[in-house]
Design a protein around this motif. Structure first.
Motif, PDB file in Angstrom:
ATOM      1  N   VAL A 163      43.474  43.759  40.571  1.00 21.64           N
ATOM      2  CA  VAL A 163      42.059  44.086  40.717  1.00 21.64           C
ATOM      3  C   VAL A 163      41.562  44.837  39.485  1.00 21.64           C
ATOM      4  CG1 VAL A 163      40.418  45.461  42.062  1.00 21.64           C
ATOM      5  CG2 VAL A 163      42.123  44.062  43.224  1.00 21.64           C
ATOM      6  N   GLU A 168      38.097  41.468  40.401  1.00 21.41           N
ATOM      7  CA  GLU A 168      37.611  40.661  41.517  1.00 21.41           C
ATOM      8  C   GLU A 168      36.594  39.657  40.988  1.00 21.41           C
ATOM      9  OE1 GLU A 168      36.190  42.729  44.958  1.00 21.41           O
ATOM     10  OE2 GLU A 168      37.489  44.447  44.575  1.00 21.41           O
ATOM     11  N   VAL A 232      40.632  37.479  44.426  1.00 22.48           N
ATOM     12  CA  VAL A 232      41.476  38.219  43.487  1.00 22.48           C
ATOM     13  C   VAL A 232      42.772  37.427  43.356  1.00 22.48           C
ATOM     14  CG1 VAL A 232      42.637  39.661  45.215  1.00 22.48           C
ATOM     15  CG2 VAL A 232      42.304  40.536  42.874  1.00 22.48           C
TER      16      VAL A 232
END
Length: 271
Positions: A163, A168, A232
């Motif tokens: 992340v 994302e 993700v």
């Protein structure tokens, strides 16, 4: 000319900066739009050709009331997105039913997996409310138990380092047609402030991300004016779904010059 309600809520501290670009694009597409509060008893919803749910950011504390409103509106005019979609999408247990890869998720406070770092949140939530990130399995277990004891379904997930590095990716679709994508600021990064969830930069999604997003869309049978699919990558590089936002997502309209018109075109097609 069609007339449509742009449904919002009344809070001067919350700025919906997508309302005016959206309404301007609607006008260009031959749609007269007007902002209305979802809980305003004086609104004649049946007078609109469609009612478009947008910035209803207070629904979380009033979910049952909000869903009852949505079902009522649908008896008098067209609701976008439909009430059945809203009901399923406002409880993240929908992730178990998608039939596509999702972030590994443990749905109770018992027998937590041995992960290096945990994210614990309720299945009915928005904006990281009642969400924690911790390396302490005891704290993760206690928070999950607190959620369960308060009548909420806990979600326990590993915190993914990807992340921070890969980021994302949010893919935006209007009437199931891909519009644009962005790389979003991680919600649980140190130093985050309230509005940081809308910070992003344009991104071109990879073919495997588009393939996964379209599998998600195929799992929803109802008409969808808008959909935001948040993805993700796992450490092995495979894309997985974090969330599917079909209720009141920020659409990142200002990150692509054609996005407001694409939203308006999707609405016009559905009308």
């Amino acid at each position: 000319m069609f007339t449509c309600a742009y449904v919002t809520f009344d809070d001067p501290d919350q700025n919906d900066d997508e309302r005016e670009p959206a309404l301007a694009a609607w006008r260009e597409a031959g749609i007269a739009g007007r902002a209305e509060r979802w809980d305003d008893p004086g609104v004649r919803w049946q007078s609109y050709d469609a009612v478009v749910v947008r910035s209803v950011w207070d629904y979380l504390a009033r979910r049952d009331e909000f869903l009852a409103w949505a079902r009522h509106v649908e008896t008098t005019t067209r609701l976008l997105n439909p009430s059945g979609v809203l009901e399923r999408n406002t409880d993240k247990t929908y992730l178990r039913e998608l039939g596509v890869p999702i972030v590994p998720t443990h749905w109770s406070a018992h027998d937590l997996p041995a992960w290096d770092e945990y994210v614990v949140k309720p299945a009915v939530s928005a904006g990281a409310r009642d969400t924690i990130r911790t390396t302490d399995p005891g704290r993760a277990r206690d928070h999950a138990a607190w959620l369960a004891d308060s009548g909420r379904t806990p979600m326990v997930q590993p915190y993914l380092d990807m992340v921070e590095s890969e980021g994302e990716t949010s893919l935006l679709y209007f009437n199931r047609r891909f519009s644009h994508a962005v790389r979003r600021t991680p919600m649980l990064s140190p130093g985050m402030t309230g509005a940081d969830h809308v910070r992003a930069r344009p991104r071109t999604p990879d073919p495997d991300q588009i393939e996964l997003a379209e599998k998600v869309l195929a799992a929803v049978p109802e008409p969808l004016l808008y959909a935001r699919i948040d993805l993700v990558r796992l450490p092995d590089g495979s894309p997985v779904v974090i969330e599917v936002e079909l209720t009141e997502p920020y659409l990142f309209l200002r990150y692509d010059p054609g996005a407001p018109a694409a939203l308006a075109r999707g609405l016009r097609e559905l009308l």
